[in-house]
Scaffold this motif. Sequence first.
Motif, short mmCIF file in Angstrom:
data_model
loop_
_atom_site.label_atom_id
_atom_site.label_comp_id
_atom_site.label_asym_id
_atom_site.label_seq_id
_atom_site.Cartn_x
_atom_site.Cartn_y
_atom_site.Cartn_z
N GLU A 70 0.82 -1.21 0.00
CA GLU A 70 0.00 0.00 0.00
C GLU A 70 0.86 1.26 0.00
O GLU A 70 0.54 2.25 -0.66
N GLN A 71 1.94 1.23 0.74
CA GLN A 71 2.83 2.39 0.80
C GLN A 71 3.49 2.64 -0.55
O GLN A 71 3.61 3.79 -0.99
N VAL A 72 3.90 1.58 -1.22
CA VAL A 72 4.46 1.71 -2.56
C VAL A 72 3.41 2.28 -3.51
O VAL A 72 3.69 3.19 -4.30
N ARG A 73 2.19 1.74 -3.44
CA ARG A 73 1.13 2.23 -4.33
C ARG A 73 0.90 3.73 -4.15
O ARG A 73 0.85 4.48 -5.12
N ARG A 74 0.78 4.17 -2.90
CA ARG A 74 0.53 5.60 -2.64
C ARG A 74 1.70 6.47 -3.06
O ARG A 74 1.53 7.53 -3.65
N ASN A 75 2.92 6.04 -2.76
CA ASN A 75 4.09 6.88 -3.04
C ASN A 75 4.44 6.92 -4.52
O ASN A 75 5.06 7.90 -4.97
N LEU A 76 4.04 5.91 -5.27
CA LEU A 76 4.23 6.00 -6.72
C LEU A 76 3.29 7.03 -7.33
O LEU A 76 3.57 7.60 -8.38
N VAL A 77 2.17 7.27 -6.67
CA VAL A 77 1.26 8.33 -7.11
C VAL A 77 1.76 9.69 -6.63
O VAL A 77 1.90 10.64 -7.41
N ILE A 78 2.02 9.80 -5.32
CA ILE A 78 2.56 11.03 -4.72
C ILE A 78 3.68 10.62 -3.78
O ILE A 78 3.43 9.98 -2.76
N PRO A 79 4.93 10.95 -4.10
CA PRO A 79 6.04 10.56 -3.22
C PRO A 79 5.90 11.18 -1.84
O PRO A 79 5.29 12.25 -1.68
#
Length: 543
Positions: free
Chosen positions: A186-195
């Motif tokens: 989930e953290q990877v998913r969110r940060n790929l959208v907004i670091p």
Amino acid sequence: MASSDVPGSPERVCNFEPSVWEDFFIIYEPEPLQISEECMRVKADKLKEDVRMLFQTFNGTMEEKLTFLDTLQHLGIDHLFREQINKAINEIHETEFNSCSLYEVALYFRLLREHGLWVSPDVFDKFRGENGSFDMYITNDPRGLLSLYNASYLSLPGEPELDQAIAFARHHLESMRGSLMYPLSEQVRRNLVIPLPRTLNRIDASHYIAEYKHEQEYNPSVLELAKLDFNLLQRLHQLELKAFSRWGNDLYEEVGLSYSRNRIVECYFWSYTELYERHYGVARIILAKLFVLASMLDDTFDMHATLEEGQKLNEAIQRWDESAIPLLPEYLKKYFIRMMNTFREFNDELKQDHKYRVAYCRKAFQTLCGCYQQESEWFHSSYIPTFEDHVKCSIISAGTPMLFVGSLVGMGEEATKEAFEWAIGCTDAVKACGEVTRFMDDLASFKHGKNKLDVASSVESYINQYHVTDEVAIATLENLVENAWKTTNQARFDCRALLPLVNRVASITKSMTLLFHDRMDLYTFSRGNKDRIHQQFVQPIPL
């Protein structure tokens, strides 16, 4: 009143979608809490003392200490421990650091740079081969790779090696997304959208609170404090939003500018993301009211007023006196009077030695209005300015430089005269904030088709001046957005004496990722943020 019924109304009208909230927060009554607010406060105070003790008794490794500090930020409770965190970060900076863990090195780099402490990108050289490329073995460390990816977004101008790190980490994180375990997935998913360095603390906290108990560093006391703090602040914000919604609805009804976007809840939400802490209540409401006033002014110039009416409105605002009221067309008189009265209310809210701040805010508002007028003149003469002239004007008309000045008005002692001079000068991070706002806004409008009543955007000015394709102009502006972020990062070092305020203006810049994500204008088309607002103001965190 329909727009065509407004006295003196021209035909230049644009119909925006109505508010998605209407009276929701005025009549909304939250569900009873599992325990009383008083019990929650007592429990939270006890847990705060427990966490403060962790700072004093901490005897873990450097990695554990860094992770602990990062966790407090992720959970949105770092505002409770500013002094302890700053002391710990300075101690870490003064300690010899030598680690072979990519996660630890990247976390060290990110946390120190966020706090205005210099770390060279050379710390990542140990993870590169002789040819300068990253060693492939680090792709077996997804947590370290995500840490590298986020850290690299704190790059400064002239650090291409960090741009390469972003590209390398993004490529490999995207390829492994399907195989990662929760909560890292989930953290990877969110940060790929907004670091992470461009993510608003308060927004991310509600996600990480749900994930934290699955982390190996999980501390039950820290998690319970985060939940209590979120819910206690949410109760405060619900009361504020109820009162603010009444104020905003009364304002719209009184001034009768039915062509303007009614985004009362969104204006409060935007202000809240910058200033969510309990002690910033006055600052939060002043900023939200400024956003509403500026939005109505923007729509008047962009979508409704004739050239002559805009000139009269600008003249009245530059004079800033009731004697200017007869200058105005009938349909703008009530707006002008309410604007003047609102600024008087700001003054009444402040201590005697802080009242000078309103003059800075007024000056910024007048400058904003002058830029709206300049754009109106360009529109009415069908003139497309040079890209440089456009940007000089439109980073101010983007509104965020004025709103940053406004955000300081109700703040505490950190908002000094030096801070106001820095803010009103629109240099460094303040200018960069305007650039990110302007270019992201224009890229969104260009993607979805510019309104025919709007001045030519910076994209169109660039195309017109340099005779390039749409694709080249878009790529250029996207690169200018990235450069502006780097300017913001640089300001943490160049203006370290004002670091808390640099981070405040950085928060305003971060909020643009919510307003213009995926080149959408989620202020105008506000349904796109409805779920996020509902999550922040309606849904408590289960205890």
